[in-house]
Design a protein around this motif. Sequence first.
Motif, PDB file in Angstrom:
ATOM      1  N   GLN A 334       0.841  -1.202   0.000  1.00 53.48           N
ATOM      2  CA  GLN A 334       0.000   0.000   0.000  1.00 53.48           C
ATOM      3  C   GLN A 334       0.876   1.252   0.000  1.00 53.48           C
ATOM      4  N   LEU A 335       0.471   2.262  -0.783  1.00 50.64           N
ATOM      5  CA  LEU A 335       1.293   3.454  -0.983  1.00 50.64           C
ATOM      6  C   LEU A 335       0.711   4.705  -0.353  1.00 50.64           C
ATOM      7  N   LEU A 382      14.005   1.446   6.205  1.00 51.86           N
ATOM      8  CA  LEU A 382      13.532   2.250   5.085  1.00 51.86           C
ATOM      9  C   LEU A 382      14.119   1.785   3.752  1.00 51.86           C
ATOM     10  N   SER A 383      15.347   1.290   3.760  1.00 53.72           N
ATOM     11  CA  SER A 383      15.912   0.758   2.518  1.00 53.72           C
ATOM     12  C   SER A 383      15.144  -0.478   2.057  1.00 53.72           C
ATOM     13  N   ILE A 399       7.710   5.807  -7.031  1.00 51.43           N
ATOM     14  CA  ILE A 399       6.777   5.978  -5.912  1.00 51.43           C
ATOM     15  C   ILE A 399       7.153   7.190  -5.072  1.00 51.43           C
ATOM     16  N   ARG A 400       7.998   8.076  -5.569  1.00 49.16           N
ATOM     17  CA  ARG A 400       8.501   9.177  -4.750  1.00 49.16           C
ATOM     18  C   ARG A 400       7.413  10.155  -4.342  1.00 49.16           C
ATOM     19  N   ARG A 401       6.352  10.288  -5.110  1.00 45.68           N
ATOM     20  CA  ARG A 401       5.297  11.250  -4.791  1.00 45.68           C
ATOM     21  C   ARG A 401       4.194  10.663  -3.938  1.00 45.68           C
ATOM     22  N   THR A 402       4.247   9.395  -3.593  1.00 42.84           N
ATOM     23  CA  THR A 402       3.249   8.770  -2.741  1.00 42.84           C
ATOM     24  C   THR A 402       3.630   8.969  -1.275  1.00 42.84           C
ATOM     25  N   GLY A 405       6.302   6.484  -0.382  1.00 46.59           N
ATOM     26  CA  GLY A 405       7.532   6.846  -1.070  1.00 46.59           C
ATOM     27  C   GLY A 405       8.253   7.987  -0.379  1.00 46.59           C
ATOM     28  N   LYS A 406       7.513   8.960   0.118  1.00 47.97           N
ATOM     29  CA  LYS A 406       8.131  10.058   0.858  1.00 47.97           C
ATOM     30  C   LYS A 406       8.713   9.577   2.175  1.00 47.97           C
ATOM     31  N   ILE A 407       8.022   8.675   2.850  1.00 49.16           N
ATOM     32  CA  ILE A 407       8.545   8.127   4.106  1.00 49.16           C
ATOM     33  C   ILE A 407       9.821   7.333   3.847  1.00 49.16           C
ATOM     34  N   ALA A 408       9.828   6.538   2.773  1.00 43.48           N
ATOM     35  CA  ALA A 408      11.019   5.739   2.465  1.00 43.48           C
ATOM     36  C   ALA A 408      12.209   6.621   2.113  1.00 43.48           C
TER      37      ALA A 408
END
Length: 438
Positions: A334-335, A382-383, A399-402, A405-408
């Motif tokens: 889930q994202l 996180l990795s 997924i950087r904008r989800t 993705g931001k949390i990771a």
Amino acid sequence: MRQLGSGQSIVFCIPYDIKARIHDSRGTHEHSEIGVPDILRWAIFETWNDIKRSMPLWAVQGRRFTNQRSKWQNYQRSEQDCLTSTQAKSFLEPECLSLQQRYKPHNTGQPAPLASAQREAPDAIETRCAEVEGQESCSPSLHEEQERELAPEIQTERQKHRPPPAEPAIHRVHSDLCSFIETGVLKLPSEAYGPAFASIQDTSAPLYVDLHQFGPGLMVTTDFTKTIKVPRRGSSVMDAYQRPVRFILTAAPSKERDTTDEEDGILIISPHEANMLMPHITKSTAVTIHLYSPRQNEEHGPLDGLMLFNRSRVRETRRLSPNIRLQLNLFAGQLYLASYQEYQDLCCFLGVASVPTPAGLAVAADGFIRDNANGTFRESPLSFLKFWLCQVRRDCRDIRRTHLGKIANGQVLSPSDLQASAVHCAEQSMQALYLLSN
């Protein structure tokens, strides 16, 4: 334009570049006013210039038509019933010219094939071209050539990197799973099921984090995990053969057994097991089957409440604990999060900071709290989260904008980042309650 000035009017909207061209044609200053006669004058001159540029192409078309018409009339005078192959080929024009034909100087200024056509052209075409301010009727060949060279053809070919071929595993419905459907109790230890995150040991996930740190709360069946026969050449092959989460079995609350532990009795099964055991599940009074899908689009509401496609004879459905809900969403990929409280619970579970770090607390560059004594993880997960969500669950898509993705990537979210998502989830819940009430 009927009755213009008598009830109707027209407004000219002129861009800056056209305004500059009108001033250039008039020879006036750029700040001077432009009237309707100036605009009409410029439009007429532009139309005249376009006609002059198109005259050479018109002349070439006229020569080709005249040449082919004369050939057709000559062939019609003959007594032959049909054209021969040689006569038919005479109507064709060369699709390409050699370097000598293209660039060799000619008296007419164009290649030899067109020069021969010009000699057969009538005087009317030449006269008309001369009337248009002495335009040469033989200049379009270079113009056509430049159009082809200035319009490059870009061809792209997508190359899909598919996983290596593998031998599929044989499906098997274990007897312990049938016992769980009848009684609602998971027998441990068992070969039929095991912890969800421990089941991905054959992938590249152990390179990023110790999977045993997730705990034994969420369970999956062996048939769900074994999609192919594990090859010996490396664990990274299994990254492309992970099954998506679709069907979940939950045990019904019962007074006869200890139900204080809400994390007991949650099992992810494979589509084959759901298909084979569906008649037994619909008659069972101990378990309920749910349809689940991870939230990978912010426009869709979450399904982790397990309110979709519930089939059984159980009257009361067990609710997932926050810990199991987090594990289920992470394992399924889930994202997006539903609320800021869920974001804080996820950060607490992962051991990362959900607010700017206070003074005196050791925090890594990605936001992992190193001195968290009550945390689940000893090193930053996180990795692993970035690898699992991006490479495995999303096929290496961005997924950087989800939210996840931001949390990771070590970003701290604010309540405003999740406000729109929370409003959308509330609307989805109201719609679901309305449908259930009706």
